[in-house]
Scaffold this active site. Structure first.
Site, PDB file in Angstrom:
ATOM      1  N   SER A  20       5.901  12.027   6.804  1.00  0.00           N
ATOM      2  CA  SER A  20       6.205  10.849   7.611  1.00  0.00           C
ATOM      3  C   SER A  20       7.675  10.461   7.413  1.00  0.00           C
ATOM      4  O   SER A  20       8.557  11.280   7.646  1.00  0.00           O
ATOM      5  CB  SER A  20       5.247   9.707   7.253  1.00  0.00           C
ATOM      6  N   GLU A  32       5.628  16.262  14.364  1.00  0.00           N
ATOM      7  CA  GLU A  32       4.399  15.478  14.498  1.00  0.00           C
ATOM      8  C   GLU A  32       4.811  14.032  14.718  1.00  0.00           C
ATOM      9  O   GLU A  32       5.949  13.656  14.473  1.00  0.00           O
ATOM     10  CB  GLU A  32       3.506  15.624  13.261  1.00  0.00           C
ATOM     11  N   HIS A  89      -0.291  12.776  11.024  1.00  0.00           N
ATOM     12  CA  HIS A  89      -0.988  11.526  10.734  1.00  0.00           C
ATOM     13  C   HIS A  89      -2.416  11.579  11.289  1.00  0.00           C
ATOM     14  O   HIS A  89      -2.788  10.841  12.204  1.00  0.00           O
ATOM     15  CB  HIS A  89      -0.234  10.359  11.352  1.00  0.00           C
TER      16      HIS A  89
END
Length: 316
Positions: free
Chosen positions: A109, A214, A285
């Site tokens: 992330s 992502e 995620h």
């Protein structure tokens, strides 16, 4: 390219929060998991600090990272969570010291920013991987735990990145958007963070790479905007292959709002590149999260949905 030393039972591992504020209850679950592996988690001095939406001031979070890299008793560094804040740390880190103290480093992330910088500044192989905070009361998903533990201990690679068990609940469905095979170094991470370093000294060089992307909680038009920025900056031109991780919260817009789907956005921007393109890999995620060694040479088979790492990610 620098390889970190694999972790062994009994090793002390620093747990740091270079981005958002930590949830103590979720953190406690993750620390317990690490102890069950025979590791000794050592909280960073400012791990539970807070400064608005950040886990402490920039100075405090940068100090924790430098402590973790330079303390000789610490064998590896695991990030507690993402959120936001790593971009603010890049000018505050002593890259020369970090280069001389390579260690296992894992997270994803917002941690994408640090992965990019560690590769750019030190050529250090790092792990795009589940983090220490575990929000599910039952603990870390066995698939996620097994992949992370094997990668950190040096037993996972070289070899194929495992996929979730067939038919497992909430497992992603791999979608081949452009078939074929490609070979290159695994690089990338969160799309928003990759785009935010464009124009800086830490901008990602994707030439010859298997680009991992992502996203989370972004409508398709926002994914479209970030991919357009990468394209205009030339970051997509030289990629050997692209893997867009399972991003279920980005696949459609709220009901009633005119929109393309995420798949349509990916096909419009990425399929014309003519390189192997895969959607839905478990690296984002969503519940299933593989551990990927960023910087390692790998082969992507977009027809079968397989990523095979071709070289070690750690040294004994």
């Amino acid at each position: 390219m620098l390889l970190p030393k694999a972790l062994q039972p009994g090793d002390r591992v620093a747990v740091v929060a270079p981005a958002g504020r930590v949830n103590p209850e979720a953190l406690a679950r993750g620390l317990s998991e690490l102890r069950s592996w025979g590791l000794e988690p050592v909280p960073g001095p400012h791990l539970l600090s807070s400064h608005g939406y950040l886990a402490g001031t920039d100075e405090a979070r940068a100090a924790d990272l430098m402590w973790a890299f330079t303390d000789p008793s610490i064998a590896g560094i695991l990030c507690a969570r993402g959120g936001y804040g790593c971009l603010r740390l890049l000018p505050r880190l002593n890259w020369e010291l970090i280069r001389t103290h390579p260690k296992v480093f894992a997270g994803f992330s917002d941690i994408t920013t640090l992965h990019q910088a560690l590769w750019r500044e030190a050529g250090l192989v790092t792990f795009h991987a589940p983090m220490v905070e575990v929000h599910h009361p039952a603990g870390l998903l066995p698939y996620n735990a097994a992949g992370l533990r094997a990668a950190l201990s040096g037993t996972a690679y070289p070899g194929a990145v495992p996929l979730p068990p067939a038919g497992a609940a909430e497992a992603p469905t791999l979608q081949t958007l452009v078939g074929g095979q490609a070979r290159g170094r695994l690089l990338g991470g969160n799309l928003e963070l990759v785009s935010r370093t464009i124009g800086s000294r830490w901008q990602l060089n994707t030439t010859g790479a298997i680009l991992i992307l992502e996203e989370v909680n972004e409508e398709p038009y926002r994914v479209d905007r970030a991919l357009t920025q990468l394209k205009l900056a030339g970051l997509l031109d030289g990629a050997a292959g692209i893997v867009f991780g399972h991003s279920p919260t980005c696949e459609t817009a709220p009901e009633g709002r005119p929109s393309l789907t995420l798949r349509e956005v990916l096909c419009e921007h990425l399929a014309p590149l003519g390189v192997p393109l895969l959607y839905g890999f478990p690296c984002g995620h969503s519940p299933y999260r593989a551990t990927l060694p960023l910087g390692c040479l790998a082969e992507l088979n977009a027809d079968t949905g397989q990523i095979t790492v071709l070289e070690p990610a750690t040294h004994p």
